[in-house]
Design an enzyme around this catalytic site. Structure first.
Site, PDB file in Angstrom:
ATOM      1  N   CYS A  42       0.834  -1.211   0.000  1.00 54.41           N
ATOM      2  CA  CYS A  42       0.000   0.000   0.000  1.00 54.41           C
ATOM      3  C   CYS A  42       0.865   1.256   0.000  1.00 54.41           C
ATOM      4  CB  CYS A  42      -0.926  -0.021   1.210  1.00 54.41           C
ATOM      5  SG  CYS A  42      -1.992   1.399   1.285  1.00 54.41           S
ATOM      6  N   CYS A  47      -1.596   1.789  -2.922  1.00 58.94           N
ATOM      7  CA  CYS A  47      -2.564   2.877  -2.697  1.00 58.94           C
ATOM      8  C   CYS A  47      -1.950   4.276  -2.706  1.00 58.94           C
ATOM      9  CB  CYS A  47      -3.257   2.724  -1.350  1.00 58.94           C
ATOM     10  SG  CYS A  47      -3.291   1.096  -0.617  1.00 58.94           S
ATOM     11  N   LYS A  50      -0.097   5.498  -5.943  1.00 60.78           N
ATOM     12  CA  LYS A  50      -1.153   5.555  -6.965  1.00 60.78           C
ATOM     13  C   LYS A  50      -2.018   6.787  -6.787  1.00 60.78           C
ATOM     14  CE  LYS A  50      -5.013   3.872  -6.081  1.00 60.78           C
ATOM     15  NZ  LYS A  50      -5.949   2.860  -5.583  1.00 60.78           N
ATOM     16  N   TYR A 178      -9.730  -2.964 -10.978  1.00 52.81           N
ATOM     17  CA  TYR A 178      -9.595  -1.568 -10.547  1.00 52.81           C
ATOM     18  C   TYR A 178      -8.202  -1.003 -10.798  1.00 52.81           C
ATOM     19  CZ  TYR A 178      -7.223  -2.395  -6.018  1.00 52.81           C
ATOM     20  OH  TYR A 178      -6.312  -2.710  -5.041  1.00 52.81           O
ATOM     21  N   GLU A 182      -7.682   2.303 -12.971  1.00 50.84           N
ATOM     22  CA  GLU A 182      -7.072   3.480 -12.338  1.00 50.84           C
ATOM     23  C   GLU A 182      -5.833   3.929 -13.118  1.00 50.84           C
ATOM     24  OE1 GLU A 182      -8.354   2.850  -7.672  1.00 50.84           O
ATOM     25  OE2 GLU A 182      -6.452   2.045  -8.328  1.00 50.84           O
ATOM     26  N   HIS A 436     -27.020  21.271   0.733  1.00 52.48           N
ATOM     27  CA  HIS A 436     -27.244  21.881  -0.571  1.00 52.48           C
ATOM     28  C   HIS A 436     -26.318  23.059  -0.797  1.00 52.48           C
ATOM     29  CE1 HIS A 436     -29.622  22.771  -4.097  1.00 52.48           C
ATOM     30  NE2 HIS A 436     -29.639  24.042  -3.727  1.00 52.48           N
ATOM     31  N   GLU A 441     -26.323  15.138  -2.115  1.00 49.82           N
ATOM     32  CA  GLU A 441     -27.669  15.289  -1.555  1.00 49.82           C
ATOM     33  C   GLU A 441     -28.655  14.353  -2.262  1.00 49.82           C
ATOM     34  OE1 GLU A 441     -29.773  19.143  -2.288  1.00 49.82           O
ATOM     35  OE2 GLU A 441     -27.998  19.640  -3.455  1.00 49.82           O
TER      36      GLU A 441
HETATM   37  C1  LIG Z   1      -1.313  -0.665  -7.535  1.00 45.93           C
HETATM   38  C2  LIG Z   1      -2.097  -0.985  -6.288  1.00 45.93           C
HETATM   39  C3  LIG Z   1      -3.016  -0.090  -5.812  1.00 45.93           C
HETATM   40  C4  LIG Z   1      -3.735  -0.362  -4.667  1.00 45.93           C
HETATM   41  N1  LIG Z   1      -4.645   0.553  -4.246  1.00 45.93           N
HETATM   42  C5  LIG Z   1      -5.371   0.312  -3.128  1.00 45.93           C
HETATM   43  C6  LIG Z   1      -6.303   1.271  -2.649  1.00 45.93           C
HETATM   44  O1  LIG Z   1      -6.484   2.340  -3.237  1.00 45.93           O
HETATM   45  N2  LIG Z   1      -6.973   0.991  -1.523  1.00 45.93           N
HETATM   46  C7  LIG Z   1      -6.801  -0.182  -0.830  1.00 45.93           C
HETATM   47  O2  LIG Z   1      -7.435  -0.381   0.207  1.00 45.93           O
HETATM   48  N3  LIG Z   1      -5.928  -1.113  -1.279  1.00 45.93           N
HETATM   49  C8  LIG Z   1      -5.215  -0.890  -2.398  1.00 45.93           C
HETATM   50  N4  LIG Z   1      -4.316  -1.823  -2.841  1.00 45.93           N
HETATM   51  C9  LIG Z   1      -4.225  -3.110  -2.123  1.00 45.93           C
HETATM   52  C10 LIG Z   1      -3.360  -2.989  -0.872  1.00 45.93           C
HETATM   53  O3  LIG Z   1      -2.101  -2.470  -1.215  1.00 45.93           O
HETATM   54  C11 LIG Z   1      -3.226  -4.350  -0.226  1.00 45.93           C
HETATM   55  O4  LIG Z   1      -4.511  -4.889  -0.003  1.00 45.93           O
HETATM   56  C12 LIG Z   1      -2.493  -4.272   1.107  1.00 45.93           C
HETATM   57  O5  LIG Z   1      -1.220  -3.714   0.955  1.00 45.93           O
HETATM   58  C13 LIG Z   1      -2.376  -5.691   1.704  1.00 45.93           C
HETATM   59  O6  LIG Z   1      -1.655  -5.650   2.894  1.00 45.93           O
HETATM   60  P1  LIG Z   1      -0.880  -6.942   3.403  1.00 45.93           P
HETATM   61  O7  LIG Z   1      -0.435  -6.629   4.781  1.00 45.93           O
HETATM   62  O8  LIG Z   1      -1.702  -8.143   3.189  1.00 45.93           O
HETATM   63  O9  LIG Z   1       0.366  -7.118   2.447  1.00 45.93           O
HETATM   64  P2  LIG Z   1       1.423  -6.093   1.861  1.00 45.93           P
HETATM   65  O10 LIG Z   1       1.087  -4.699   2.170  1.00 45.93           O
HETATM   66  O11 LIG Z   1       1.587  -6.488   0.447  1.00 45.93           O
HETATM   67  O12 LIG Z   1       2.740  -6.441   2.672  1.00 45.93           O
HETATM   68  C14 LIG Z   1       3.382  -7.657   2.546  1.00 45.93           C
HETATM   69  C15 LIG Z   1       4.843  -7.462   2.858  1.00 45.93           C
HETATM   70  O13 LIG Z   1       5.460  -8.738   3.032  1.00 45.93           O
HETATM   71  C16 LIG Z   1       6.765  -8.694   2.495  1.00 45.93           C
HETATM   72  N5  LIG Z   1       7.158 -10.086   2.249  1.00 45.93           N
HETATM   73  C17 LIG Z   1       6.634 -10.967   1.380  1.00 45.93           C
HETATM   74  N6  LIG Z   1       7.215 -12.175   1.509  1.00 45.93           N
HETATM   75  C18 LIG Z   1       8.145 -12.038   2.492  1.00 45.93           C
HETATM   76  C19 LIG Z   1       9.070 -12.947   3.091  1.00 45.93           C
HETATM   77  N7  LIG Z   1       9.111 -14.226   2.737  1.00 45.93           N
HETATM   78  N8  LIG Z   1       9.902 -12.480   4.050  1.00 45.93           N
HETATM   79  C20 LIG Z   1       9.854 -11.173   4.455  1.00 45.93           C
HETATM   80  N9  LIG Z   1       8.989 -10.288   3.911  1.00 45.93           N
HETATM   81  C21 LIG Z   1       8.133 -10.718   2.961  1.00 45.93           C
HETATM   82  C22 LIG Z   1       6.601  -7.856   1.244  1.00 45.93           C
HETATM   83  O14 LIG Z   1       7.826  -7.312   0.829  1.00 45.93           O
HETATM   84  C23 LIG Z   1       5.621  -6.792   1.731  1.00 45.93           C
HETATM   85  O15 LIG Z   1       6.287  -5.665   2.240  1.00 45.93           O
HETATM   86  C24 LIG Z   1      -3.543  -1.574  -3.973  1.00 45.93           C
HETATM   87  C25 LIG Z   1      -2.608  -2.495  -4.444  1.00 45.93           C
HETATM   88  C26 LIG Z   1      -1.896  -2.209  -5.592  1.00 45.93           C
HETATM   89  C27 LIG Z   1      -0.898  -3.202  -6.095  1.00 45.93           C
END
Ligand SMILES: Cc1cc2nc3c(=O)[nH]c(=O)nc-3n(C[C@H](O)[C@H](O)[C@H](O)COP(=O)(O)OP(=O)(O)OC[C@H]3O[C@@H](n4cnc5c(N)ncnc54)[C@H](O)[C@@H]3O)c2cc1C
Length: 460
Positions: A42, A47, A50, A178, A182, A436, A441
């Site tokens: 994110c 997010c 973006k 999405y 976007e 308004h 509204e």
């Molecule tokens: C382009 C884009 C736009 C988005 N826009 C939105 C939005 O507008 N609104 C919204 O709500 N959501 C949005 N999302 C979705 C949102 O980013 C994710 O839902 C959210 O980040 C998920 O969180 P998470 O904790 O599951 O994983 P992540 O935030 O993906 O974090 C996972 C972390 O784990 C680390 N990792 C992975 N494997 C390992 C490992 N083996 N050892 C150590 N570290 C590891 C990765 O490097 C990463 O930092 C967007 C996603 C993308 C790709």
């Protein structure tokens, strides 16, 4: 064996940071392991960057409209490198904040890749240390999925789109979700000739049909070419970029091709085979309603579980995990009513059921719809319209879904989302006094249903 913790969190993204920080604040000894950058998808490549790009892409329209409001200015110019580099600075600042949050909470952070060696241990891949813990939380998120077609490696994904050296003259965005929509808005707004190719009949599958049609129409009106029922067969390097062959044998050249063809849960190479953690068809980790996996010491939250791949959902799941297991406060996350926005042009805000879902589930459904040209566009001399749509259960009057297409739809749906989550009826909306003059509204002024569905069919 190396150090022992109460909890090891793999992944410092939305879910992992929240869970680790809270668990630590409740007295647990917590380690968070992150292989890339603190903040996760994110903050680093989702997010946040973006939305910054979305802001940038919306200025040209404002410049244009401002003329009818009396403003004049020299022809504005755009510098991609300035936007990209300023965005990088902001992301770096936010990453620092995430580091401070974890430090201040007393969490031990390892900047390494973690792989499970059992249900209670992980090995740090660079350092070699094997950490052990009473519990492990997998919060590894997702990664872009790229289809297996010849030349696919010539394309980029959203990860690379944030770091382009320069903007192409023409871009092809593959996908209809999405992220595809976007980025189409972003690139088109920044002056790139944009084509979107999607293999289905209409973009934004899963959204309300009226929303899908309206957004597609207005994207096209803004100059974005949308090719539906179109897949790619191959990509080849050409003199000026990438030559794309479509499945109808037509071909075209683009400066960049961006795949926004879905995301896969990040479970590859995680060492799941050393545990009895069950995964689903998409390799997502299967969890129960309190994020337990089938291995009793391992839990999972966020995109890696493929429940609802959104930041606030991952955060809620991470918080609920910490509350349940470190604060003796069993907490559940409900995934059935999630307000969400698409920062497309025009923007979408939505919560609850689509018309089709409601029609299939309820015997009688009232549909209220207002489509109109917002005040800004009258003086601004723009044809573009906005839409507000309410779907209610005719028997109980309960609001089942709210769908907004137009300016600030994301902001508006956050507020409407509170009412829907509280179980508001149409009468509750009606007795709310309008603000308004606003577009929102419409939510409280639509008195008569535009039409009624009985057993899913429109009746007059
Ligand atoms: C382009 C884009 C736009 C988005 N826009 C939105 C939005 O507008 N609104 C919204 O709500 N959501 C949005 N999302 C979705 C949102 O980013 C994710 O839902 C959210 O980040 C998920 O969180 P998470 O904790 O599951 O994983 P992540 O935030 O993906 O974090 C996972 C972390 O784990 C680390 N990792 C992975 N494997 C390992 C490992 N083996 N050892 C150590 N570290 C590891 C990765 O490097 C990463 O930092 C967007 C996603 C993308 C790709």
């Amino acid at each position: 064996m190396g150090r022992h913790f109460d909890l090891i969190v793999i992944g410092a993204g939305s879910g992992g940071v929240r869970a680790g920080r809270l668990a630590s604040s409740y007295g647990a000894k917590v380690a968070v392991v992150e292989e890339y950058r603190l903040g996760g998808t994110c903050v680093i490549r989702g997010c946040v960057p973006k939305k910054l790009f979305v802001y940038a892409s919306r200025f040209p329209e404002q410049f244009e409209v401002s003329k009818n409001f009396g403003w004049s200015m020299e022809e504005p110019t755009f510098d991609w490198q300035t936007l990209r580099d300023n965005k990088d600075k902001e992301i770096q600042r936010l990453e620092g904040i995430y580091g401070n949050i974890l430090d201040n909470a007393g969490v031990t952070v390892f900047r390494d890749r973690a792989e499970l060696t059992s249900g209670t241990s992980v090995k740090l891949q660079k350092d070699g240390e094997e950490l052990t813990a009473d519990r492990i939380l997998i919060a590894t998120g997702g990664t872009p999925f790229v289809p297996n077609i010849p030349g696919a490696e010539l394309g980029i994904t959203s990860n690379e789109a944030f770091h382009l050296d320069e903007l192409p003259e023409k871009i092809l965005i593959v996908g209809g979700g999405y992220i595809a929509v976007e980025f189409a808005g972003i690139f088109a707004g920044l002056g790139v000739k944009t084509t979107l190719a999607y293999r289905g009949p209409q973009i934004l599958r899963g959204f309300d049909e009226d929303v899908r049609d309206m957004v597609a129409e207005q994207m096209q009106a803004r100059g974005i070419e949308i090719l539906t029922n179109t897949d790619l067969s191959a990509l080849e390097k050409s003199d000026n970029g990438i030559n794309v062959t479509f499945d109808n044998d037509q071909s075209a050249e683009f400066g960049e091709v961006m795949f926004a063809t879905g995301r896969s849960p990040n479970t590859k190479g995680l060492g799941l085979e050393y545990t009895d953690i069950e995964v689903g068809a998409r390799e997502e980790i299967i969890v129960d309603e309190q994020s337990r996996t089938s291995c009793k010491t391992v839990f999972a939250v966020g995109d890696v579980t493929d429940r609802a791949a959104l930041t606030p959902v991952a955060i809620r799941e991470g918080a609920a995990f910490a509350e349940t297991f470190y604060n003796d406060n069993p907490t559940f996350v409900h995934h059935d009513l999630i307000p969400t926005a698409v920062f497309s042009e025009p923007e979408i805000g939505t919560i609850g059921m689509t018309e089709t879902q409601a029609g299939n589930r309820y015997h009688k459904v009232n549909v209220y719809k207002a489509t109109f040209r917002p005040m800004m566009n009258t003086l601004g001399d723009k044809a573009e319209k906005e839409m507000y749509k309410l779907i209610t259960d005719a028997d109980t009057d309960k609001v089942l879904g709210v769908h907004v297409v137009g300016h600030a739809a994301g902001e508006i749906i956050q507020m409407a989302g509170i009412a829907v989550t509280m179980g508001a009826t149409k009468a509750d909306f009606d007795r709310t006094i309008a603000v308004h003059p606003t577009a929102a509204e419409e939510l409280v002024t639509m008195k008569q249903p535009s039409y009624v569905l009985e057993y899913g069919k429109k009746v007059e």
